[in-house]
Design a protein around this motif. Structure first.
Motif, short mmCIF file in Angstrom:
data_model
loop_
_atom_site.label_atom_id
_atom_site.label_comp_id
_atom_site.label_asym_id
_atom_site.label_seq_id
_atom_site.Cartn_x
_atom_site.Cartn_y
_atom_site.Cartn_z
N SER A 4 0.83 -1.20 0.00
CA SER A 4 0.00 0.00 0.00
C SER A 4 0.86 1.25 0.00
N ILE A 5 0.31 2.32 -0.62
CA ILE A 5 1.03 3.58 -0.80
C ILE A 5 0.14 4.73 -0.36
N GLU A 6 0.69 5.66 0.41
CA GLU A 6 -0.04 6.86 0.85
C GLU A 6 0.77 8.10 0.51
N SER A 7 0.12 9.04 -0.22
CA SER A 7 0.78 10.31 -0.57
C SER A 7 -0.25 11.42 -0.72
N SER A 8 -1.31 11.39 0.09
CA SER A 8 -2.41 12.34 -0.10
C SER A 8 -2.06 13.77 0.31
N CYS A 9 -1.03 13.93 1.14
CA CYS A 9 -0.66 15.28 1.57
C CYS A 9 0.86 15.36 1.75
N ASP A 10 1.33 15.32 2.98
CA ASP A 10 2.77 15.54 3.20
C ASP A 10 3.44 14.39 3.94
N ASP A 11 2.87 13.20 3.87
CA ASP A 11 3.51 12.01 4.45
C ASP A 11 3.73 10.99 3.35
N SER A 12 4.98 10.62 3.12
CA SER A 12 5.31 9.56 2.16
C SER A 12 5.36 8.24 2.91
N LYS A 34 9.45 19.22 8.62
CA LYS A 34 10.58 20.15 8.65
C LYS A 34 10.60 21.04 7.41
N GLU A 35 10.32 20.45 6.26
CA GLU A 35 10.39 21.21 5.01
C GLU A 35 9.28 22.25 4.88
N HIS A 36 8.15 22.01 5.54
CA HIS A 36 7.02 22.93 5.41
C HIS A 36 6.91 23.90 6.59
N SER A 37 7.72 23.68 7.62
CA SER A 37 7.56 24.45 8.86
C SER A 37 7.75 25.95 8.65
N ASN A 38 8.63 26.33 7.76
CA ASN A 38 8.89 27.76 7.54
C ASN A 38 7.74 28.48 6.85
N ARG A 49 7.24 17.29 -4.92
CA ARG A 49 8.64 17.02 -5.25
C ARG A 49 9.28 16.07 -4.24
N LEU A 50 8.93 16.24 -2.96
CA LEU A 50 9.49 15.37 -1.93
C LEU A 50 8.95 13.94 -2.06
N HIS A 51 7.67 13.79 -2.41
CA HIS A 51 7.13 12.45 -2.65
C HIS A 51 7.88 11.78 -3.81
N CYS A 52 8.16 12.57 -4.85
CA CYS A 52 8.87 12.04 -6.02
C CYS A 52 10.24 11.51 -5.64
N GLN A 53 10.88 12.14 -4.66
CA GLN A 53 12.19 11.72 -4.20
C GLN A 53 12.11 10.55 -3.22
N ARG A 54 11.14 10.63 -2.31
CA ARG A 54 11.15 9.72 -1.15
C ARG A 54 10.41 8.40 -1.37
N LEU A 55 9.36 8.42 -2.16
CA LEU A 55 8.66 7.16 -2.39
C LEU A 55 9.57 6.09 -2.99
N PRO A 56 10.38 6.40 -3.99
CA PRO A 56 11.32 5.38 -4.49
C PRO A 56 12.34 4.94 -3.43
N GLN A 57 12.74 5.87 -2.57
CA GLN A 57 13.71 5.52 -1.53
C GLN A 57 13.12 4.51 -0.54
N LEU A 190 4.20 29.86 15.81
CA LEU A 190 4.69 28.63 16.43
C LEU A 190 5.21 27.62 15.43
N GLY A 191 4.98 27.84 14.14
CA GLY A 191 5.47 26.91 13.14
C GLY A 191 4.46 25.84 12.79
N TYR A 192 4.89 24.93 11.93
CA TYR A 192 4.05 23.83 11.43
C TYR A 192 4.72 22.50 11.73
N PRO A 193 3.96 21.44 12.07
CA PRO A 193 2.51 21.40 12.23
C PRO A 193 2.05 22.07 13.52
N GLY A 194 0.92 22.75 13.45
CA GLY A 194 0.48 23.58 14.57
C GLY A 194 -0.22 22.84 15.68
#
Length: 364
Positions: A4-12, A34-38, A49-57, A190-194
């Motif tokens: 199974s694969i999940e990539s609906s938002c920001d978790d690979s 970390k990447e979205h916190s700023n 872009r991060l899913h494209c990098q991390r799912l194959p990893q 306070l940053g993300y995730p809030g």
């Protein structure tokens, strides 16, 4: 097994689930916090872009776990809705490629349904690893099931009568419970995730100043009996309160605002659940569940648990590690589809930012 694969938002995330026992065999997830916190929230293009990098990893790590023998995989399940289109497509493209190479069928999953099935991941892993049809047994033992789904994008009350019979009884008219936490955290810098940050400040304030009431905020839809949620007004009230506070804000001020906001947001949830528990559809329920990423909020859990005791319902919750989006819940949700032969031809598989009408039943 089902991959199974999940990539609906920001978790690979990728997982393996045993088809017979529904036990979780392998699971890995990489967060993008970390990447979205700023930015104070998820930036879709960065997430894609991060899913494209991390799912194959992480797929390579799964292959290593299987000693490069993928023959036990009998189907590939993937989240295709709802979610961010640019991130959903990353998971679907990988799923299609795997189905073609392994010559196995594709199963498309609504990840909101996956959140409900997250309730059973730990139970099945602990008790059913060597038994067949354990998922069906666990599911039947809890049905009918009332569900509060709270996440970054959804706030809903659901009624589940069967694996393919889930109805939406109530949802938010505007912002979601989880989204409002993220927005309040952004207002406070306070940053993300809030969500975890607001909850932490609220808890510290309550422990440090137990005799001091937090800042008072209105409870949404207080005199409205409609079974629905709304958080936009509360969110705006917090924004105005922050503007009115002397600057700079001290830690106590931030804690007071967070505690007051959390109290009003959760009271809103509890008041609407009281309305639900008094409905005809809720009278025969033995179990009620909280699922979704924001269900990790322990203050909300404690408030709903107290309400469930009042109405003689037993509260079910997911393990904290399975509250947010993950492939383990997608894999377990896919088992019933596999057993029914509910597969999607590769040329017909598409993503959708919203649920389909066919995903949920209507209340008679």
């Amino acid at each position: 097994m089902i991959l199974s694969i999940e990539s609906s938002c920001d978790d690979s995330s990728i997982a393996l689930t045993d088809i017979n026992s529904a036990a979780l065999v392998y699971h890995i997830k990489i967060s993008q916090d970390k990447e979205h916190s700023n930015y104070g929230g998820v930036v879709p293009e960065i997430a894609s872009r991060l899913h494209c990098q991390r799912l194959p990893q992480i797929l390579q790590r799964l292959k290593t776990f299987l000693d490069d023998d993928l023959s036990p995989i009998k189907a590939v399940a993937v989240t295709t809705r709802p979610g961010l289109s640019v991130t959903l497509i990353e998971g679907l493209m990988m799923a299609k490629a795997l189905c073609l190479s392994l010559q196995v069928p594709l199963i498309c999953i609504n990840h909101l349904k996956g959140h409900i099935y997250s309730l059973f991941i730990k139970t099945l892993a602990q008790n059913c690893s060597t038994h067949r049809d354990c998922l069906e047994s666990c599911l039947n033992a809890t049905l009918p099931l009332g569900v509060l789904l709270v996440s970054g994008g959804h706030t809903q009350i659901l009624l589940m009568r069967g694996a393919n019979d889930i109805s939406i009884l109530a949802q938010s008219l505007d912002d979601s419970f989880g989204e409002s936490f993220d927005k309040v955290a952004k207002y406070l810098g306070l940053g993300y995730p809030g969500g975890p940050k607001v909850e932490s400040y609220a808890k510290d304030f309550s422990l440090t100043y137990p005799q001091t009431p937090p800042h008072s905020f209105p409870v949404p839809l207080l005199h409205n009996q409609e079974l629905a949620f709304s958080f936009s007004g509360l969110k705006n009230a917090v924004r105005l309160a922050i503007q009115a506070f002397p600057k700079p804000l001290h830690s106590k001020d931030i804690g007071s605002i967070c505690a007051g906001f959390q109290k009003s947001a959760c009271e809103h949830i509890v008041r609407k659940l009281k309305c639900f528990f008094q409905m005809r559809e809720a009278q025969d329920l033995r179990y009620f569940a909280i699922v979704g990423g924001a269900s990790a909020n322990l203050y909300l859990r404690s408030q709903v648990e107290s309400l469930c005791k009042m109405y003689d319902k037993q509260l079910l919750t997911s393990g904290l590690e399975f509250c947010s989006d993950n492939a383990a819940m997608i894999g377990i949700a896919a088992i019933e589809h596999y057993k029914r032969g509910d597969f999607t031809p590769l040329d017909e598989a598409n993503i959708s930012p919203r649920s389909l009408e066919s995903d949920f039943s209507s209340i008679p």
